[in-house]
Design a protein around this motif. Structure first.
Motif, short mmCIF file in Angstrom:
data_model
loop_
_atom_site.label_atom_id
_atom_site.label_comp_id
_atom_site.label_asym_id
_atom_site.label_seq_id
_atom_site.Cartn_x
_atom_site.Cartn_y
_atom_site.Cartn_z
N UNK A 166 4.96 14.93 3.80
CA UNK A 166 4.65 13.80 3.01
C UNK A 166 4.76 12.40 3.73
N UNK A 167 3.62 11.98 4.21
CA UNK A 167 3.81 10.87 4.96
C UNK A 167 2.98 9.62 4.46
N UNK A 168 3.43 8.47 4.36
CA UNK A 168 2.81 7.46 3.81
C UNK A 168 2.64 6.36 4.93
N UNK A 169 1.33 5.88 5.17
CA UNK A 169 1.22 4.95 6.06
C UNK A 169 0.73 3.37 5.49
N UNK A 223 4.48 -7.13 -1.01
CA UNK A 223 5.64 -6.57 -0.82
C UNK A 223 5.64 -5.13 -1.29
N UNK A 224 6.24 -4.08 -0.63
CA UNK A 224 5.99 -2.76 -0.81
C UNK A 224 7.68 -2.39 -0.73
N UNK A 225 8.18 -2.16 -1.88
CA UNK A 225 9.35 -1.76 -2.18
C UNK A 225 9.72 -0.35 -2.73
N UNK A 226 10.84 0.27 -2.87
CA UNK A 226 11.06 1.40 -3.58
C UNK A 226 12.31 1.67 -4.07
N UNK A 227 12.48 2.46 -5.02
CA UNK A 227 14.04 2.87 -5.32
C UNK A 227 14.73 3.76 -4.88
N UNK A 228 13.89 4.61 -3.93
CA UNK A 228 14.38 5.72 -3.06
C UNK A 228 14.50 5.45 -1.56
N UNK A 242 0.17 6.48 11.36
CA UNK A 242 -1.08 6.19 10.84
C UNK A 242 -1.69 4.93 11.31
N UNK A 243 -2.64 4.28 10.51
CA UNK A 243 -3.55 3.09 11.01
C UNK A 243 -2.55 2.01 11.23
N UNK A 244 -1.34 1.75 10.29
CA UNK A 244 -0.44 0.78 10.39
C UNK A 244 0.39 0.83 11.62
N UNK A 245 0.43 1.84 12.24
CA UNK A 245 1.61 1.98 13.43
C UNK A 245 2.82 2.60 13.01
N UNK A 251 4.02 -0.87 4.83
CA UNK A 251 5.29 -0.89 4.56
C UNK A 251 6.22 -1.23 5.41
N UNK A 252 6.24 -2.54 6.08
CA UNK A 252 7.10 -2.59 7.22
C UNK A 252 8.43 -2.76 6.85
N UNK A 253 8.99 -3.18 5.74
CA UNK A 253 10.17 -3.50 5.48
C UNK A 253 10.87 -2.15 4.99
#
Length: 414
Positions: free
Chosen positions: A221-224, A114-119, A136-139, A101-103
């Protein structure tokens, strides 16, 4: 006239690359590219196991996985995307692979997902001076700024949907479980890893929505990122790219190689070195130590997986001349430290017996950056390539792998 000639050569190259109207190993490219140098140097034959798995794809339904680690040359997805597309065209498409989720971390993202979010999300990136959260693995890492989690994942294409029916989420072990919403049928599959949650979908999709609630501390709560697969045999190409990244950035992430190992790569490609050549960073002992830290960590967690190193191409840096009326005059000059970093990588690979692809030499070697600039295949900063330039680079890496692969397979079955 000379500039026009290089421009015409560049256009001819792009036309043939994009149309596929070239024979294997016979690509019309810029005159400065040294096609005779476009080969993998692997004296110990460490890539043979990877080639065996590619060859076995003809008769089996398994997946061959590639993990490509790098900097901004990878983050935009043009270079690695070309290698991915060509390998999947030849051996089959097993899915999009790792997406990050770079953006949402306020930086650029490849165009095919595309990884987007409403928050809103807080974040940390591996190139920052201070990492507020574990990475995480994506840096990178994302932390929600509300109790309600909302993530939308979509694969994008100008032609056909790159669908998937399996998703592996990378997250902190204490993160809340997410569920797939909008009535989509999905089965949660047990994972061997506390940092991964897996779902298998009833049918292939091109997008999905993940929802969840944070019941504990927000910063737990961490998302990678996530890996997307389609259940088909072929190649799965995972890419980790971060603007400004160096060997030390990945080597300093405690969970990087354990999570990388969970991707089960059959080969790891490392394309770093450009950023080490700027400022006062080109200290040979420090760079070699950082290379060894990352490579040794990968080998510790994946002892049977070969690591292929690549060297950075020549680039330029902006210089400031004497002050004159209206301010200082700026101009570009070749970054001489790039060749030093290239030598460090080659020497390390030679000492450790690792395979290496010398992109510095393949792209033309000393003096080549000016030719890439004149051809219109290098960006205005004279560090990065244009999208077309990166596609040429990706195609040449693919060709070098295929030449080495066919040479090995031919010898094996003589």
């Amino acid at each position: 006239m000379r500039i026009k000639l290089f421009y015409i050569l560049g256009l001819a190259c792009l036309s043939m690359l994009s149309s596929g109207a070239y024979a294997q190993g016979d690509i019309a490219v810029l005159s400065c590219i040294k096609k005779d140098s476009n080969r993998i140097k692997d004296p110990a034959g460490l890539l043979h196991g990877f080639y065996d798995k590619l060859y076995a794809l003809k008769d089996s339904g398994h997946v061959v996985r590639v993990l490509h680690i790098g900097d901004s040359h990878l983050q935009a997805g043009f270079f690695s995307g070309e290698v991915m597309a060509e390998l999947q065209k030849t051996f089959g498409n097993a899915g999009r692979g790792l997406i990050v989720p770079l953006k949402l971390a306020k930086t650029n993202e490849p165009r095919d997902y595309s990884i987007t979010s409403d928050i809103d999300w807080d974040f940390s990136r591996c190139v920052g001076k201070y990492n507020k959260y574990p990475l995480g693995v994506g840096g990178i890492s994302l932390v929600p700024e509300s109790r309600e989690i909302d993530l939308n994942i979509e694969t994008l294409s100008q032609t056909a949907c790159n669908s998937f029916n399996r998703i592996e989420l990378f997250h902190a072990p204490m993160s809340p479980r997410l569920h797939i919403s909008d009535g989509m049928q999905a089965l949660r599959v047990d994972s061997l890893y506390p940092f991964m949650t897996c779902y298998e979908l009833a049918e292939p999709v091109c997008s999905l929505r993940l929802r969840g609630l944070v019941t504990g501390a927000i910063d737990s709560c961490l998302f990678y990122g996530a890996s997307l697969e389609n259940g088909e045999k072929g190649v799965l190409y995972h890419v980790v790219g971060n603007n400004g990244a160096m060997y030390e950035n990945y080597a300093s992430i405690p969970d990087f190689t354990p999570q990388a190992a969970a991707l089960h790569p059959d080969i790891v490609i490392i394309s770093l070195g450009t950023n080490e050549a700027f400022g006062s960073r080109a200290d040979a002992m420090v760079i070699r130590r950082n290379i060894d830290m990352l490579v040794s960590s990968l080998q510790k967690d994946m002892p049977e997986v070969p690591v292929l190193l690549t060297t950075p191409a020549e680039c330029q840096k902006r210089m400031r001349g004497r002050r004159r009326k209206g301010g200082r005059r700026t101009y570009f000059a070749v970054n001489r430290q790039i060749s030093d970093v290239r030598d460090i990588i080659l020497n390390y690979a030679g000492d450790k017996g690792l395979p290496v692809w010398d992109w510095y030499m393949v792209s033309g070697g000393t003096g080549s950056s000016s030719k890439w600039v004149r051809s219109g295949l290098m960006a205005r900063d004279r560090i990065h390539c244009t999208a077309e330039g990166y596609r040429i680079q990706g195609n040449l890496l693919y060709q070098s792998l295929m030449d080495d692969y066919h040479g090995y397979i031919q010898h094996r079955f003589e």
